[in-house]
Enzyme design. Sequence first.
Site, PDB file in Angstrom:
ATOM      1  N   ARG A  45      -4.697  48.098  -9.800  1.00 11.91           N
ATOM      2  CA  ARG A  45      -3.247  47.894  -9.892  1.00 11.91           C
ATOM      3  C   ARG A  45      -2.578  47.869  -8.531  1.00 11.91           C
ATOM      4  NH1 ARG A  45      -0.483  52.279 -10.852  1.00 11.91           N
ATOM      5  NH2 ARG A  45      -1.703  53.047 -12.596  1.00 11.91           N
TER       6      ARG A  45
ATOM      7  N   TYR B  28      20.860  32.368 -10.178  1.00 12.35           N
ATOM      8  CA  TYR B  28      19.965  31.958 -11.260  1.00 12.35           C
ATOM      9  C   TYR B  28      20.371  32.723 -12.530  1.00 12.35           C
ATOM     10  CZ  TYR B  28      15.336  31.750 -13.582  1.00 12.35           C
ATOM     11  OH  TYR B  28      14.304  31.586 -14.461  1.00 12.35           O
TER      12      TYR B  28
ATOM     13  N   ASP C 250      17.683  35.461  -3.059  1.00  9.90           N
ATOM     14  CA  ASP C 250      16.744  34.607  -3.784  1.00  9.90           C
ATOM     15  C   ASP C 250      16.619  33.321  -2.973  1.00  9.90           C
ATOM     16  OD1 ASP C 250      15.498  32.787  -5.480  1.00  9.90           O
ATOM     17  OD2 ASP C 250      16.486  33.535  -7.291  1.00  9.90           O
TER      18      ASP C 250
ATOM     19  N   LYS D 131       7.347  28.417  -8.421  1.00 10.35           N
ATOM     20  CA  LYS D 131       7.894  27.103  -8.127  1.00 10.35           C
ATOM     21  C   LYS D 131       7.054  26.405  -7.049  1.00 10.35           C
ATOM     22  CE  LYS D 131      11.005  28.126 -11.166  1.00 10.35           C
ATOM     23  NZ  LYS D 131      12.290  28.760 -10.908  1.00 10.35           N
TER      24      LYS D 131
HETATM   25  C1  LIG Z   1      12.810  29.856 -11.682  1.00  8.58           C
HETATM   26  C2  LIG Z   1      13.630  30.679 -10.790  1.00  8.58           C
HETATM   27  C3  LIG Z   1      13.439  32.052 -10.734  1.00  8.58           C
HETATM   28  C4  LIG Z   1      12.508  32.784 -11.661  1.00  8.58           C
HETATM   29  O1  LIG Z   1      11.162  32.509 -11.462  1.00  8.58           O
HETATM   30  P1  LIG Z   1      10.103  32.761 -12.637  1.00  8.58           P
HETATM   31  O2  LIG Z   1       8.817  32.775 -11.933  1.00  8.58           O
HETATM   32  O3  LIG Z   1      10.289  31.621 -13.598  1.00  8.58           O
HETATM   33  O4  LIG Z   1      10.443  34.065 -13.278  1.00  8.58           O
HETATM   34  C5  LIG Z   1      14.192  32.768  -9.828  1.00  8.58           C
HETATM   35  N1  LIG Z   1      15.096  32.179  -9.032  1.00  8.58           N
HETATM   36  C6  LIG Z   1      15.310  30.856  -9.071  1.00  8.58           C
HETATM   37  C7  LIG Z   1      16.328  30.268  -8.158  1.00  8.58           C
HETATM   38  C8  LIG Z   1      14.601  30.065  -9.962  1.00  8.58           C
HETATM   39  O5  LIG Z   1      14.861  28.758 -10.034  1.00  8.58           O
END
Ligand SMILES: *Cc1c(COP(=O)(O)O)cnc(C)c1O
Length: 388
Positions: A53, A106, A176, A201
């Site tokens: 972990r 988001y 973010d 992404k």
């Molecule tokens: C998709 C996204 C997330 C979340 O990512 P996941 O891996 O799908 O949980 C966070 N911030 C932004 C800007 C996103 O587009």
Amino acid sequence: MTDEKPATKATSLGRMSAGHHGVVNTPVYRASTILYPDYAAMTGGDPEYTYGRRGTPTTRSFEEAVGGLEGAARTVTVPSGLNAIATAILSVCAAGDHLLVTDNAYGPTRVFCEKTLKRFGVETSYFAAGDDIAPLLRPNTRAVFCESPGSLTFEMTDVPALAKTAHAAGASVLMDNTWATALYFQPLKHGVDLSIQAATKYVGGHADVMLGYIAANESHAARLHQTHGNMGLYASGDDCWLGLRGLRTLPVRLARHQETGLKLARWLAGRPEVARVLHPALESDPGHALWKRDFSGACGLFGLILKPVPESAIAAFMNGLRHFGLGWSWGGFESLIVPSHITRTVRPFIAEGPLLRIHAGLEDADDLIADLEEGLERLRTHPSTGSG
Ligand SMILES: *Cc1c(COP(=O)(O)O)cnc(C)c1O
């Protein structure tokens, strides 16, 4: 020693070939129990690996590579981008605190704040991307959370200015940075304390992994590591391996996503069916100056506001597309298109018509434009549109 360029870091950091018989890529480790050589090592040492972990060489390779790119003191890997957002916030906020979040965050970030954080006594309020945050800070504001460009509308925030104001009031700054990735914007070098990335992404890049990470500066490293450990967070060896595999080609992929995205954005901006294109790398965009000052590139994700049309005409446009998939997420090699629905609480976002979001994939840009052109023709000639 000179600080190497991001593309070199993305390609070379985190390789542990020497420990793996010269094999270029750190293999996938699957582990729960990790055996100690003897009693003394088990009871007295501070070994790098202690339990599955808490990470394996695969996890560490990923963290070394992305952490190096971010310029981080400590990086932790988590199972998704949304978890990276939640964990980053939980590592700084406690009951009684106030959190200030961008109004264009988001969507699920807002839901986490309203539904979960609230239950633990943390109050969230919001700021609009262009606004001065100074009047919005309270004596108990523990952190400011930003996202630039913001989700769906791609409005830019002056991150260094925001960080300065927040720090002067004793608040931490969280960002973010999924849109630019650490390749095109390094949050920690612009005053951010915790840089958040949905590696699902562009880092993964192939629409086949859920993964996130948080990169911390020196002052936030210990609390991030502790929260991550206490919550039992873990990303599998397979997923870290996919993240690393994606990272190695991120520089070339992102350059192409940028080029194609801009081609599509410019083409769409000249179409009569389109009211406005939302893309900070376009000279006409209100956020262009900030983008140009702080960012070294743009990804393939941007927004599009159509002139008013009935929903059935949008359906006709989207249903016949051959190269644009209808699906959530983005950052993979494939082109996508989705309708966007905005939530705003500070002040409304005024759109001339329906809002769409496009992800420019790695297909040939001319094929994508031809696809969009046929789609707009379907939209324009749809019986419900009227103009025929
Ligand atoms: C998709 C996204 C997330 C979340 O990512 P996941 O891996 O799908 O949980 C966070 N911030 C932004 C800007 C996103 O587009």
